[in-house]
Design a protein around this motif. Sequence first.
Motif, short mmCIF file in Angstrom:
data_model
loop_
_atom_site.label_atom_id
_atom_site.label_comp_id
_atom_site.label_asym_id
_atom_site.label_seq_id
_atom_site.Cartn_x
_atom_site.Cartn_y
_atom_site.Cartn_z
N ILE A 199 16.46 1.88 13.76
CA ILE A 199 16.06 0.33 14.00
C ILE A 199 14.76 0.16 14.01
CG2 ILE A 199 16.38 -1.59 15.34
CD1 ILE A 199 18.82 -0.98 16.02
N ASN A 200 13.89 1.14 14.61
CA ASN A 200 12.50 1.07 14.85
C ASN A 200 11.95 1.52 13.55
OD1 ASN A 200 12.51 0.56 17.48
ND2 ASN A 200 12.68 2.59 18.26
N ASP A 201 12.40 2.49 12.74
CA ASP A 201 11.94 2.89 11.56
C ASP A 201 12.06 1.78 10.37
OD1 ASP A 201 10.86 5.30 12.56
OD2 ASP A 201 12.43 6.31 11.49
N ALA A 202 13.26 1.07 10.51
CA ALA A 202 13.51 -0.01 9.45
C ALA A 202 12.54 -1.17 9.63
CB ALA A 202 14.96 -0.66 9.59
N PHE A 203 12.30 -1.47 10.92
CA PHE A 203 11.26 -2.73 11.02
C PHE A 203 9.82 -2.23 10.64
CE2 PHE A 203 14.16 -4.74 14.03
CZ PHE A 203 13.84 -6.27 13.78
N SER A 204 9.56 -0.92 11.09
CA SER A 204 8.16 -0.35 10.38
C SER A 204 8.15 -0.32 8.93
CB SER A 204 7.88 1.04 11.00
OG SER A 204 6.87 1.57 10.54
N ILE A 205 9.25 0.04 8.07
CA ILE A 205 9.08 -0.27 6.76
C ILE A 205 9.05 -1.59 6.30
CG2 ILE A 205 10.60 0.08 4.60
CD1 ILE A 205 11.83 2.49 5.89
N LEU A 206 9.63 -2.45 6.93
CA LEU A 206 9.44 -3.71 6.61
C LEU A 206 8.48 -4.41 6.90
CD1 LEU A 206 12.98 -5.44 7.69
CD2 LEU A 206 12.20 -4.92 5.07
N ARG A 207 7.59 -3.88 7.97
CA ARG A 207 6.32 -4.61 8.27
C ARG A 207 5.42 -3.94 7.26
NH1 ARG A 207 7.57 -2.64 13.80
NH2 ARG A 207 8.20 -4.62 14.91
N SER A 208 5.34 -2.89 6.72
CA SER A 208 4.56 -2.15 5.86
C SER A 208 4.69 -2.81 4.53
CB SER A 208 4.68 -0.76 5.93
OG SER A 208 3.99 -0.30 4.57
N TRP A 209 5.83 -3.13 3.98
CA TRP A 209 6.37 -3.71 2.76
C TRP A 209 5.68 -5.37 2.69
CZ3 TRP A 209 9.22 -8.32 2.38
CH2 TRP A 209 9.47 -8.80 1.11
N ARG A 210 5.87 -5.95 3.95
CA ARG A 210 5.13 -7.27 4.07
C ARG A 210 3.90 -7.48 3.73
NH1 ARG A 210 6.00 -10.66 9.67
NH2 ARG A 210 4.54 -8.44 10.16
N LYS A 211 2.95 -6.52 4.29
CA LYS A 211 1.65 -6.48 3.98
C LYS A 211 1.31 -6.34 2.65
CE LYS A 211 0.19 -4.39 8.69
NZ LYS A 211 -0.39 -3.36 9.38
N ARG A 212 2.05 -5.29 1.95
CA ARG A 212 1.32 -5.20 0.49
C ARG A 212 2.11 -6.18 -0.20
NH1 ARG A 212 4.24 0.14 -0.74
NH2 ARG A 212 5.75 -0.38 1.29
N ALA A 213 3.36 -7.04 0.10
CA ALA A 213 3.80 -8.05 -0.52
C ALA A 213 3.07 -9.24 -0.64
CB ALA A 213 5.25 -8.36 0.06
N ILE A 214 2.42 -9.46 0.66
CA ILE A 214 1.36 -10.71 0.63
C ILE A 214 0.13 -10.52 -0.21
CG2 ILE A 214 -0.13 -11.88 2.30
CD1 ILE A 214 1.97 -11.27 4.65
N ARG A 215 -0.10 -9.27 -0.46
CA ARG A 215 -1.29 -8.87 -1.23
C ARG A 215 -1.08 -8.89 -2.65
NH1 ARG A 215 -4.12 -4.13 2.55
NH2 ARG A 215 -4.50 -5.53 4.13
N GLY A 216 0.24 -9.14 -3.13
CA GLY A 216 0.71 -8.82 -4.44
C GLY A 216 0.73 -7.32 -4.98
N ARG A 217 1.08 -6.55 -4.09
CA ARG A 217 0.91 -4.96 -4.44
C ARG A 217 2.41 -4.53 -5.01
NH1 ARG A 217 -4.17 -2.58 -0.99
NH2 ARG A 217 -5.65 -4.11 -1.50
#
Length: 426
Positions: free
Chosen positions: A98-116
């Motif tokens: 559960i902790n790793d899944a949240f970490s993956i999604l937070r990292s993905w959100r930062k890159r998605a907001i920047r369009g990467r």
Amino acid sequence: MNSFTPPEESIYLTYAVKNERRGETLLLIREYKRLLDKVLDHLWNKTRVEVESITDRRGRHHKRVRVTLPKKKEVYKGLRDQLEEVNPLASHYVDKAINDAFSILRSWRKRAIRGRVSLGKPRLKRPYVRVKSTLRKVVKDEVRVTVRPHEYLTFSWRGAWFKDRVKGLELGEPVIKEDKVYLPFRYKVPKQTPLDFLAIDSNLFALDAYDGEKFVTFSLKGLYSLKYGMVKKRGKVQSFASKHGKKGRELLRKYSHRERDRVLDYVHKFVNALLELYPFTTFAVERLDKQDMFKNASSKLSRKISRTVWRSVHKVLKYKALLFGSRVFEVNPYLTSRSCPRCGFISRKVGKTFACERCGFKLDRQLNASLNIYLKMCGFPHLDGIPSKWVGVTPLMGRRRMKVKNSLDSREAQGLRIDIKLYEIR
């Protein structure tokens, strides 16, 4: 009651050992990946992605992405109960998934907001297992990992080359992969205050620095040449890989690892040489973003920027500096090469040499940037009363429009040659 004692700092030194229990490890990795995929599916169904089209003042259209992730407190208990029913491993692996899944999604959100990255659900390409501290036990030079109740895997670093380096250090959370096991050891940083300061301006072929008394330029031409040769060779390898199927893909993967290892080896040696020259120092580096640089750069300049590894140098410097009693801070590079360090005037037009139109101050543009970074690090945008002459050192080749004086000695550190000359800038 508040304490004036500074907080304890620590860094993790990670070393790898060969995975000699690969067959048993594959079963653990497979089951953990199933747990992680189920958690990602559950959280993705509760994730909201919104794309909004906006128009700026110049009439250009842009997309604004907003990502709202579910709150951990709201989904944790119910999700944990569901996974416990299908979990064949020890129960603590559910918490870690559960902790790793949240970490993956937070990292993905930062890159998605920047369009990467794409706006689809992130997927785990390289399976792994991060072992929670409650699932591992250290006995001398071995770590015992619990797979299921009363079922264990043991990994040893008894004959490893780093054995003496990690003696007395605390082991963190091991990461198990198919071929290797990564062991992070916690190193507590001694409480001490750096005595010196060094401001660094990152450029294509060099790092220009100012230490409060003199300018120093560290050449990166060797690293740039290494990257340039690899780009040429990579093109040939990719052409071969596209025509030879599995054999070509294997060659490309092997070459990619070799390229990464050679660049990192150079960066580590360069950082070691820098820290040996400046121990117990507070470093100030620029907070750079390559994506912003590509927007207004020509195709030729973009190719040159793509071959730089500024972030790798800064990243390695940031964690290694603590081992030398040093600190690293990031500074906004905005207008550092166009501002006058004496009066604060901002010039609209800057060539190789910065010339202040207000007070007449002149200095090489890159050295001027390092001087302004130094002033920013000290908390001043500019200072009045700066002397009209700056004395410093610079490589034998590379600086123009400078009045060269007597030559100083040359020094060599870990195979990195730094040739310097003394000069005065009027």
